[in-house]
Design a protein around this motif. Structure first.
Motif, PDB file in Angstrom:
ATOM      1  N   UNK A   1      31.016 -11.753   5.270  1.00 49.80           N
ATOM      2  CA  UNK A   1      30.772 -13.192   5.047  1.00 49.80           C
ATOM      3  C   UNK A   1      31.507 -13.724   3.813  1.00 49.80           C
ATOM      4  N   UNK A   2      31.914 -14.983   3.905  1.00 47.23           N
ATOM      5  CA  UNK A   2      32.695 -15.597   2.835  1.00 47.23           C
ATOM      6  C   UNK A   2      31.853 -16.483   1.914  1.00 47.23           C
ATOM      7  N   UNK A   3      30.578 -16.722   2.277  1.00 53.44           N
ATOM      8  CA  UNK A   3      29.687 -17.568   1.457  1.00 53.44           C
ATOM      9  C   UNK A   3      30.373 -18.912   1.156  1.00 53.44           C
ATOM     10  N   UNK A   4      30.427 -19.331  -0.125  1.00 54.88           N
ATOM     11  CA  UNK A   4      31.092 -20.607  -0.444  1.00 54.88           C
ATOM     12  C   UNK A   4      32.408 -20.375  -1.180  1.00 54.88           C
TER      13      UNK A   4
ATOM     14  N   UNK B   1      37.044 -18.145   2.543  1.00 52.44           N
ATOM     15  CA  UNK B   1      36.675 -18.838   3.774  1.00 52.44           C
ATOM     16  C   UNK B   1      37.883 -19.293   4.560  1.00 52.44           C
ATOM     17  N   UNK B   2      38.897 -19.804   3.856  1.00 51.32           N
ATOM     18  CA  UNK B   2      40.126 -20.228   4.538  1.00 51.32           C
ATOM     19  C   UNK B   2      40.820 -19.029   5.189  1.00 51.32           C
ATOM     20  N   UNK B   3      40.797 -17.882   4.497  1.00 51.30           N
ATOM     21  CA  UNK B   3      41.426 -16.682   5.057  1.00 51.30           C
ATOM     22  C   UNK B   3      40.660 -16.200   6.286  1.00 51.30           C
ATOM     23  N   UNK B   4      39.323 -16.140   6.186  1.00 49.76           N
ATOM     24  CA  UNK B   4      38.517 -15.702   7.333  1.00 49.76           C
ATOM     25  C   UNK B   4      38.728 -16.649   8.514  1.00 49.76           C
ATOM     26  N   UNK B   5      38.782 -17.962   8.230  1.00 47.91           N
ATOM     27  CA  UNK B   5      38.999 -18.933   9.300  1.00 47.91           C
ATOM     28  C   UNK B   5      40.361 -18.765   9.950  1.00 47.91           C
ATOM     29  N   UNK B   6      41.375 -18.501   9.138  1.00 52.81           N
ATOM     30  CA  UNK B   6      42.718 -18.295   9.688  1.00 52.81           C
ATOM     31  C   UNK B   6      42.774 -17.031  10.534  1.00 52.81           C
ATOM     32  N   UNK B   7      42.091 -15.984  10.074  1.00 47.57           N
ATOM     33  CA  UNK B   7      42.005 -14.745  10.876  1.00 47.57           C
ATOM     34  C   UNK B   7      41.392 -15.062  12.233  1.00 47.57           C
ATOM     35  N   UNK B   8      40.310 -15.870  12.221  1.00 46.44           N
ATOM     36  CA  UNK B   8      39.637 -16.234  13.469  1.00 46.44           C
ATOM     37  C   UNK B   8      40.569 -17.025  14.393  1.00 46.44           C
TER      38      UNK B   8
ATOM     39  N   UNK C   1      25.095 -19.068   9.257  1.00 46.72           N
ATOM     40  CA  UNK C   1      24.970 -19.776   7.976  1.00 46.72           C
ATOM     41  C   UNK C   1      24.529 -18.798   6.904  1.00 46.72           C
ATOM     42  N   UNK C   2      25.222 -18.818   5.764  1.00 48.88           N
ATOM     43  CA  UNK C   2      24.862 -17.962   4.630  1.00 48.88           C
ATOM     44  C   UNK C   2      24.513 -18.841   3.440  1.00 48.88           C
TER      45      UNK C   2
END
Length: 348
Positions: A87-90, A95-102, A134-135
């Motif tokens: 999880x990327x929390x805030x 978060x941008x990296x995890x989203x791009x991976x997705x 949600x975290x």
């Protein structure tokens, strides 16, 4: 049947180091790493994390195209049944990296499960490409985030990818409309909602409206000639060399710098750290984003009383709303203590 999972982690959660290791390029490790080991144990014999992709947050966001190409090659070679990120929390850059991976995995027909704080820009920009639980705001909520992600992974396995609605499965809304046959037609459901609302009973709207932050405008400055002005910018103008290392996107801090005695900013004294616009014009003449030169002219001409000795700066692109509010509150307190009458906010 055991499904094959590839995990994505940043440098911190892969136990490579903190911000000082955010520059490390992408690498692949065999098996689970860091929090992935806990997830792997909780999944027992239903899934196996065969590999972990690791990348520094700064490297990923500053070399996005290169990282996307690398991800495509890695996923094509490993052929996972599922990708798990975070999880990327805030953490904005994470978060941008995890989203791009997705997004990359989605384009290759691979499902991604992640976890984020709702205000993480990675959720807003990439929610349609992943199932995200949600975290909390920080890693302090890890104990709740990991079981929630494991539950979602188990649902993915048990339903063979037919996740169901956010309410059924426990992930955050993805902004995707799905057609289905309801038991009652729309007019009947609307009347039922209205009756429940008028009666004060519990009801759930079928079309949630966005919630906007309302800011009450302050009274106008009555006497400009006696007022003390300050400059605040999200355009990323910093002293040459960016001494506090303000990130080019998803800033984790703001800067406070002196302009006492400066008649203007020059390309030798200041530059922009912002990564969201072409920096050439600003670097050639930083006054175009932070207009110290014009304010000094107005100060000499008596149009304004004075210009505050300090200016405040950060970058707006990718920065979480919660972080921006935090910076704004701190800056406002400092301006108030300094006796500043009004602040001029410049963007890009």
């Amino acid at each position: 049947m055991t499904i094959k999972v590839v995990y994505y982690l940043n440098q911190f959660f892969a136990q490579k180091g903190g911000e000082e290791m955010a520059h490390i390029p992408m690498e692949v490790a065999e098996g689970p790493v860091g929090v992935g080991a806990q997830v792997n144990t909780m999944l027992k014999d239903k899934a196996e994390i065969t590999h972990t992709i690791i990348c520094g947050d700064s490297y990923f966001n500053e070399n996005e195209s290169l990282c996307c190409h690398g991800l495509q090659e890695i996923l094509a070679q490993l052929k996972p049944d599922l990708v798990v990120a975070g999880p990327a929390f805030n953490a904005g850059r994470y978060g941008m990296a995890c989203g791009t991976v997705a997004k990359v995995a989605h384009e290759m027909g691979i499902t991604t499960i992640s976890g984020m704080y709702p205000e993480n820009p990675g959720y807003e920009l990439f929610r349609q490409y992943a199932y995200m639980v949600e975290t909390g705001n920080s890693a302090a909520s890890m104990r709740k985030a990991v079981p929630a992600m494991v539950n979602l992974i188990n649902r993915f396995i048990d339903t063979e990818g037919e996740m169901g609605s956010p309410e059924e499965a426990g992930y955050m809304a993805r902004g995707i409309r799905v057609n289905f046959f309801a038991q009652k037609r729309g007019s009947e459901r609307a009347v039922d909602l209205l009756i429940n609302k008028l009666a004060g009973s519990e009801y759930t709207t079928e079309y949630p409206m966005p919630v906007f932050d309302r800011v009450e405008p302050q009274p106008p400055v009555e006497m400009l000639s006696t007022a003390k002005f300050a400059l605040v910018t999200s355009g990323g103008v910093v002293p040459k060399g960016n001494p506090d290392h303000i990130e080019s996107s998803s800033a984790s801090k703001y800067g406070e710098y002196s302009i006492q005695g400066l008649e203007c900013l020059t390309e030798d004294t200041h530059e922009t750290a912002h990564g969201g616009y072409d920096p050439v014009a600003c670097n050639n003449n930083p006054n175009r984003v932070l207009p110290v030169d014009v304010l000094r002219d107005m100060e000499r001409e008596g149009v304004i009383g004075s210009l505050h000795d300090m200016f405040y700066t950060t970058v707006g692109n990718g920065t979480a709303v919660a972080k921006a509010k935090e910076y704004g509150a701190e800056i406002a307190m400092k301006l108030q203590k300094a006796g500043v009458t009004a602040a001029i906010f410049t963007s890009t």
